[in-house]
Motif scaffolding. Structure first.
Motif, PDB file in Angstrom:
ATOM      1  N   GLU A 206       1.883  29.405  34.425  1.00  0.00           N
ATOM      2  CA  GLU A 206       1.658  28.518  33.289  1.00  0.00           C
ATOM      3  C   GLU A 206       1.733  29.332  32.011  1.00  0.00           C
ATOM      4  OE1 GLU A 206      -1.516  25.264  34.558  1.00  0.00           O
ATOM      5  OE2 GLU A 206      -2.171  27.294  35.084  1.00  0.00           O
ATOM      6  N   LEU A 207       2.306  28.735  30.971  1.00  0.00           N
ATOM      7  CA  LEU A 207       2.404  29.366  29.668  1.00  0.00           C
ATOM      8  C   LEU A 207       1.871  28.375  28.640  1.00  0.00           C
ATOM      9  CD1 LEU A 207       5.130  31.556  28.282  1.00  0.00           C
ATOM     10  CD2 LEU A 207       4.523  29.538  26.965  1.00  0.00           C
ATOM     11  N   LYS A 208       0.947  28.819  27.808  1.00  0.00           N
ATOM     12  CA  LYS A 208       0.392  27.965  26.757  1.00  0.00           C
ATOM     13  C   LYS A 208       1.172  28.192  25.475  1.00  0.00           C
ATOM     14  CE  LYS A 208      -4.137  27.766  26.558  1.00  0.00           C
ATOM     15  NZ  LYS A 208      -5.570  28.130  26.523  1.00  0.00           N
ATOM     16  N   GLY A 209       1.498  27.113  24.780  1.00  0.00           N
ATOM     17  CA  GLY A 209       2.293  27.210  23.572  1.00  0.00           C
ATOM     18  C   GLY A 209       1.656  28.029  22.470  1.00  0.00           C
ATOM     19  N   ASP A 210       0.322  28.053  22.407  1.00  0.00           N
ATOM     20  CA  ASP A 210      -0.335  28.825  21.356  1.00  0.00           C
ATOM     21  C   ASP A 210      -0.496  30.297  21.737  1.00  0.00           C
ATOM     22  OD1 ASP A 210      -2.275  28.384  23.309  1.00  0.00           O
ATOM     23  OD2 ASP A 210      -3.901  28.106  21.879  1.00  0.00           O
ATOM     24  N   GLN A 211      -0.042  30.672  22.951  1.00  0.00           N
ATOM     25  CA  GLN A 211      -0.059  32.066  23.407  1.00  0.00           C
ATOM     26  C   GLN A 211       1.309  32.377  24.026  1.00  0.00           C
ATOM     27  OE1 GLN A 211      -3.340  31.846  26.156  1.00  0.00           O
ATOM     28  NE2 GLN A 211      -4.815  32.409  24.592  1.00  0.00           N
ATOM     29  N   PRO A 212       2.364  32.434  23.215  1.00  0.00           N
ATOM     30  CA  PRO A 212       3.729  32.516  23.746  1.00  0.00           C
ATOM     31  C   PRO A 212       4.100  33.828  24.427  1.00  0.00           C
ATOM     32  CG  PRO A 212       3.756  32.729  21.369  1.00  0.00           C
ATOM     33  CD  PRO A 212       2.336  32.400  21.755  1.00  0.00           C
ATOM     34  N   ASN A 213       3.187  34.794  24.432  1.00  0.00           N
ATOM     35  CA  ASN A 213       3.484  36.050  25.128  1.00  0.00           C
ATOM     36  C   ASN A 213       2.540  36.273  26.313  1.00  0.00           C
ATOM     37  OD1 ASN A 213       1.147  36.626  23.677  1.00  0.00           O
ATOM     38  ND2 ASN A 213       1.710  38.772  23.389  1.00  0.00           N
ATOM     39  N   LYS A 214       1.884  35.224  26.782  1.00  0.00           N
ATOM     40  CA  LYS A 214       0.919  35.323  27.881  1.00  0.00           C
ATOM     41  C   LYS A 214       1.255  34.292  28.952  1.00  0.00           C
ATOM     42  CE  LYS A 214      -4.113  35.216  28.545  1.00  0.00           C
ATOM     43  NZ  LYS A 214      -5.391  34.993  27.839  1.00  0.00           N
TER      44      LYS A 214
END
Length: 122
Positions: free
Chosen positions: A2-10
């Motif tokens: 899963e990738l969160k849009g507000d953490q684009p490198n995590k």
């Protein structure tokens, strides 16, 4: 994965299963950060999941970033770990919810997700 849009490198690697009385579900996870490029959207990456009878391993670009086993995974609700149950893939761009914050005037729409391929070996 899963990738969160507000953490684009995590990127998160998490297993979810069962249900807890009163709501929620057991889950075990870990994260990996992109050093280069700055975000996962800057280039294609290969996300892999190696699943055996008693182990699940998450990889990004052939590097392991999370592993769970039937021996090391404790389910607070008492459910057995779900290593051999039927599962499915969900590929989406989620908006809002408890994992993400609700969209506001700074949220960019439309969004785009590119998937080159999904391969399953058995």
């Amino acid at each position: 994965m899963e990738l969160k849009g507000d953490q684009p490198n995590k990127v998160y690697g998490t297993a979810h299963w069962g249900a807890i009385v009163g709501g929620g579900h057991p889950n075990v996870g870990s994260t990996v950060f992109s050093e280069y490029p700055n975000t996962y959207a800057d280039e294609y990456n290969v996300f892999s999941l190696e699943w055996s009878q008693d182990t699940i391993v998450w990889l990004m670009n052939d590097e392991v970033y999370h592993t769970i086993t039937t021996e090391g995974t404790v389910d607070p609700a008492g459910y057995p770990t779900p290593f051999n149950d039927p599962f499915f893939f969900i590929m989406n761009i989620a908006v809002g919810g408890t994992f993400l914050q609700n969209p506001d005037e700074t949220t960019l729409f439309p969004q785009f997700m590119a998937v080159d391929y999904v391969r399953v070996y058995q």
